[in-house]
Write a protein that holds these residues in place. Sequence first.
Motif, PDB file in Angstrom:
ATOM      1  N   LEU A   1       0.789  -1.372  -0.084  1.00  0.00           N
ATOM      2  CA  LEU A   1      -0.104   0.246   0.013  1.00  0.00           C
ATOM      3  C   LEU A   1       0.663   1.288   0.019  1.00  0.00           C
ATOM      4  O   LEU A   1       0.570   2.402  -0.421  1.00  0.00           O
ATOM      5  CB  LEU A   1      -0.874  -0.071   1.220  1.00  0.00           C
ATOM      6  N   GLU A   2       1.959   1.228   0.566  1.00  0.00           N
ATOM      7  CA  GLU A   2       2.880   2.160   0.596  1.00  0.00           C
ATOM      8  C   GLU A   2       3.321   2.599  -0.990  1.00  0.00           C
ATOM      9  O   GLU A   2       3.215   3.931  -1.228  1.00  0.00           O
ATOM     10  CB  GLU A   2       4.182   2.072   1.427  1.00  0.00           C
ATOM     11  N   LYS A   3       3.684   1.617  -1.600  1.00  0.00           N
ATOM     12  CA  LYS A   3       3.838   1.837  -3.207  1.00  0.00           C
ATOM     13  C   LYS A   3       2.358   2.423  -3.858  1.00  0.00           C
ATOM     14  O   LYS A   3       2.928   3.400  -4.583  1.00  0.00           O
ATOM     15  CB  LYS A   3       4.164   0.762  -3.682  1.00  0.00           C
ATOM     16  N   LEU A   4       1.375   1.978  -3.539  1.00  0.00           N
ATOM     17  CA  LEU A   4       0.291   2.237  -4.364  1.00  0.00           C
ATOM     18  C   LEU A   4      -0.031   3.807  -3.861  1.00  0.00           C
ATOM     19  O   LEU A   4      -0.553   4.522  -4.592  1.00  0.00           O
ATOM     20  CB  LEU A   4      -0.968   1.318  -3.922  1.00  0.00           C
ATOM     21  N   GLU A   5       0.122   4.140  -2.570  1.00  0.00           N
ATOM     22  CA  GLU A   5      -0.137   5.559  -2.122  1.00  0.00           C
ATOM     23  C   GLU A   5       0.585   6.390  -2.850  1.00  0.00           C
ATOM     24  O   GLU A   5       0.126   7.613  -3.425  1.00  0.00           O
ATOM     25  CB  GLU A   5       0.014   5.622  -0.746  1.00  0.00           C
ATOM     26  N   ALA A   6       2.157   5.923  -3.006  1.00  0.00           N
ATOM     27  CA  ALA A   6       3.197   7.204  -3.517  1.00  0.00           C
ATOM     28  C   ALA A   6       2.643   7.176  -5.172  1.00  0.00           C
ATOM     29  O   ALA A   6       2.700   8.074  -5.800  1.00  0.00           O
ATOM     30  CB  ALA A   6       4.322   6.465  -3.303  1.00  0.00           C
ATOM     31  N   LEU A   7       2.089   6.020  -5.717  1.00  0.00           N
ATOM     32  CA  LEU A   7       2.002   5.927  -7.135  1.00  0.00           C
ATOM     33  C   LEU A   7       0.441   6.906  -7.340  1.00  0.00           C
ATOM     34  O   LEU A   7       0.629   7.818  -8.163  1.00  0.00           O
ATOM     35  CB  LEU A   7       1.580   4.591  -7.315  1.00  0.00           C
ATOM     36  N   ALA A   8      -0.386   6.811  -6.664  1.00  0.00           N
ATOM     37  CA  ALA A   8      -1.625   7.699  -6.736  1.00  0.00           C
ATOM     38  C   ALA A   8      -1.184   9.133  -6.577  1.00  0.00           C
ATOM     39  O   ALA A   8      -1.769   9.992  -7.537  1.00  0.00           O
ATOM     40  CB  ALA A   8      -2.808   7.053  -5.871  1.00  0.00           C
TER      41      ALA A   8
ATOM     42  N   GLY B   1       6.867   3.806  -7.293  1.00  0.00           N
ATOM     43  CA  GLY B   1       6.061   4.207  -5.971  1.00  0.00           C
ATOM     44  C   GLY B   1       7.007   3.720  -4.975  1.00  0.00           C
ATOM     45  O   GLY B   1       7.068   4.604  -3.939  1.00  0.00           O
ATOM     46  N   GLU B   2       7.875   2.643  -4.821  1.00  0.00           N
ATOM     47  CA  GLU B   2       8.711   2.175  -3.964  1.00  0.00           C
ATOM     48  C   GLU B   2       9.943   3.351  -4.102  1.00  0.00           C
ATOM     49  O   GLU B   2      10.561   3.626  -2.766  1.00  0.00           O
ATOM     50  CB  GLU B   2       9.154   0.638  -4.172  1.00  0.00           C
ATOM     51  N   ARG B   3      10.349   3.702  -5.193  1.00  0.00           N
ATOM     52  CA  ARG B   3      11.428   4.778  -5.308  1.00  0.00           C
ATOM     53  C   ARG B   3      11.017   6.160  -4.379  1.00  0.00           C
ATOM     54  O   ARG B   3      12.023   6.413  -3.892  1.00  0.00           O
ATOM     55  CB  ARG B   3      11.656   5.052  -6.787  1.00  0.00           C
ATOM     56  N   ILE B   4       9.738   6.517  -4.729  1.00  0.00           N
ATOM     57  CA  ILE B   4       9.278   7.495  -3.994  1.00  0.00           C
ATOM     58  C   ILE B   4       9.252   7.463  -2.583  1.00  0.00           C
ATOM     59  O   ILE B   4       9.836   8.194  -1.728  1.00  0.00           O
ATOM     60  CB  ILE B   4       7.967   7.930  -4.458  1.00  0.00           C
ATOM     61  N   HIS B   5       8.723   6.519  -1.967  1.00  0.00           N
ATOM     62  CA  HIS B   5       8.864   6.047  -0.660  1.00  0.00           C
ATOM     63  C   HIS B   5      10.295   6.037  -0.060  1.00  0.00           C
ATOM     64  O   HIS B   5      10.427   6.443   1.215  1.00  0.00           O
ATOM     65  CB  HIS B   5       7.932   4.768  -0.498  1.00  0.00           C
ATOM     66  N   ASN B   6      11.076   5.458  -0.638  1.00  0.00           N
ATOM     67  CA  ASN B   6      12.334   5.359  -0.157  1.00  0.00           C
ATOM     68  C   ASN B   6      13.134   6.705  -0.360  1.00  0.00           C
ATOM     69  O   ASN B   6      13.931   6.801   0.449  1.00  0.00           O
ATOM     70  CB  ASN B   6      13.120   4.394  -0.950  1.00  0.00           C
TER      71      ASN B   6
END
Lengths: 87, 641
Positions: free
Chosen positions: B495-502, B548-553
């Motif tokens: 969900l962290e990835k999907l939130e960042a993506l959205a 999305g994972e990139r943005i989270h990191n």
Amino acid sequence: MDNEGFVVHPERCTGCMLCVLACSLHHGNRFDRRISSVEVSAFGKEREMSILIHEAREGERQACDYCEGEKQPLCIKYCPTAAIVRR
Amino acid sequence: MKTTDGRILRVDLSTGEIRTEPSWPYAKRFLGGRGVSQQILFNELSPNVSTLSPDNIITFGTGPLAGTIAPAACRLSIDSKNLLTPGIGSSSCGGNFAPELRFAGYDNIVVRGKAEAPVYLFIDDAHIEIRNASHIWGHTTWETDSLIKQEIGDNDIKILCIGPAGENLVRGACVITDLEKAAGRCGLGAVMGSKKLKAIAVRGTGSIEVANPEAFLQIAGEILEKLRANEFFKRRGEVGIYGQVQWGESFLESPWRNFQGGYAPDPEQTARIHPDAFYKMKEKAISCFSCPIHCRQLHKVKGGPYDGLLSEGLENNDISLFGAKLNIFDPAAILELRSLCNQYGLDTDNATGAIAWAFECYQRGIIDEKTTDGLKLEWGNHEAVIELITKITYREGFGNILAEGSKKASETIGRGSEMYSINVKGQDLMETIWSDKGWALGVVLSARGGAHTRGAVFGLRFAGMSSKLSQKYYGVPTIGVATGYEGKAKLVTFLEKLEALADSLGICGFATLIWAPPPNATTPQDLAKLYSAATGLEIGDEELMTAGERIHNLEKAFNMLHAGWTRKDDYPPRRFVKEPVEMPGPLNGECLPEDRWGKMLDEYYDLHGWDKKTSWPTRETFEKLDLGDVADALQKAGRTT
């Protein structure tokens, strides 16, 4: 307010603009509120809506052609609240 | 413009310099919106810049899908350094501002510096103007919206502004657009206030061209059909964002008296704030741009002291916070309180965090009327809450202490009051987290401090979902087993990835799997198809989720650099660890024992490729995510694992 072929119900309109976007894509292959035959506006804190369907070309704004070539007018197809319906 | 032809507008309020640059060099790696903004903040903000300094940067960003017919493509992400934590600040809002910005030709606005006197920024397609706002300063958000529209002479112009709370640098100040849509968390309204930036007004008359219009319309149409068929959305569209609320023993969603329990123990009180009570006041449904769900209801109060009040977009938060947290069981008063916060530009989550802390301190005799300016902080005293909201906004008396948020307020008051500040990393919580383990993990590990829209899963709402459906859409079989730990770390990373993506594409999370049960919700596969048709690049869902994972990191890297948080900062507030819920019902006794939480953290760090001791991503993880330059910057600052 009635238009030839359509009945619009502004009181049902939530202001999502999906009709405007679909219409502009039909006319110009782009998302462009200026060329859409459908014009939607909101007024005041009461969020009173107005829906105008332009049947004549005005400058860049295209005249409604009832979505020639489509199974049904796109504004009707994409409206989530039946604020634009067939007469 | 073509989807990939948007520009970044850069404004320096100290010098008056205005310039633009293409956004695509940033968007290639970080998509848009929140992702691009985070890259700019990481690259351009030194750790020694304080949040309210003119050198701080605030960004307003939207994504490549905003302004199109993609369902719910309306989001604006506002990003800066946080005012409640030393880390990243990030909050988003819907409405019409983001699409208007794209129609004007911009994907992101980057503001730095500080104006000498109050100003607002007027973006009129290519014409950009920094205008005097001295005559607007001091006005509420609603007045500001109206004054700027009158001044420009255009009722359709889109306004984003702050109220007096932002001007007075209240830490819980928010940013408001379209009158009642808030980017609430992280004190971003005060960041605007510190720059003397009262508002941004935008008028965009341009167009957006996607690479493959026919395919784009086809995909968008299929998603629209799905959303319209989902019973979850139908209820939201009819009743409201709060339509699914089920206050009670099976949910523990209500932070009863500052988290002294999980629901209102008196069923009669619960009934008074049931969705039906608000539904009776519904006037009509309102949509954000391109959204078929129309979850924002316009309510009108009829009769009583708030007769005639019109309030849009009531949320679960408002009912939970003013209702259960502060014990106000009068629907009209809840609407008034919410409306007052929006007019002042004060975030309801943060404001009620500090206020509930004060009420509990009063209950326990830590403070009395001598501290509270004579106010009797007895649970349910809604006149006192109204007065405190005003005092916080204008930093008057006791309000000046509460304006700092409960953590700093408790440090000022001392005398054991620190125990009752329920915050994560400095930001007040609105979420109850005893029982729902995926919800708890996401809330506590949010990069922006305690908050739920960054990976938290609403497991109790998905209770009973079949393991097959859960596995298919979320990659774990256990989303419907809310109280269990199994699979929750993996679920949160998904969900962290999907939130960042959205947030980076400009899509509202409400329309996606994050909030709504499958199959009839927007999926990563849907987003990949839309993104590909919009940009002409063939990108699959896995590649997009990696972005999305990139943005989270990247946000994690910002926090490493600016906050220096480590594993010890990733534990929940003491109340959820040491004080199990003692309320009758199936969730009685639920809590988050430290050892079990630690095991979940280990699993979570492993999944991310983060070091278990420090909680920091390894160099290998950064490089795998194409963030080698970020690893270099961290190494230079001595922040490496």
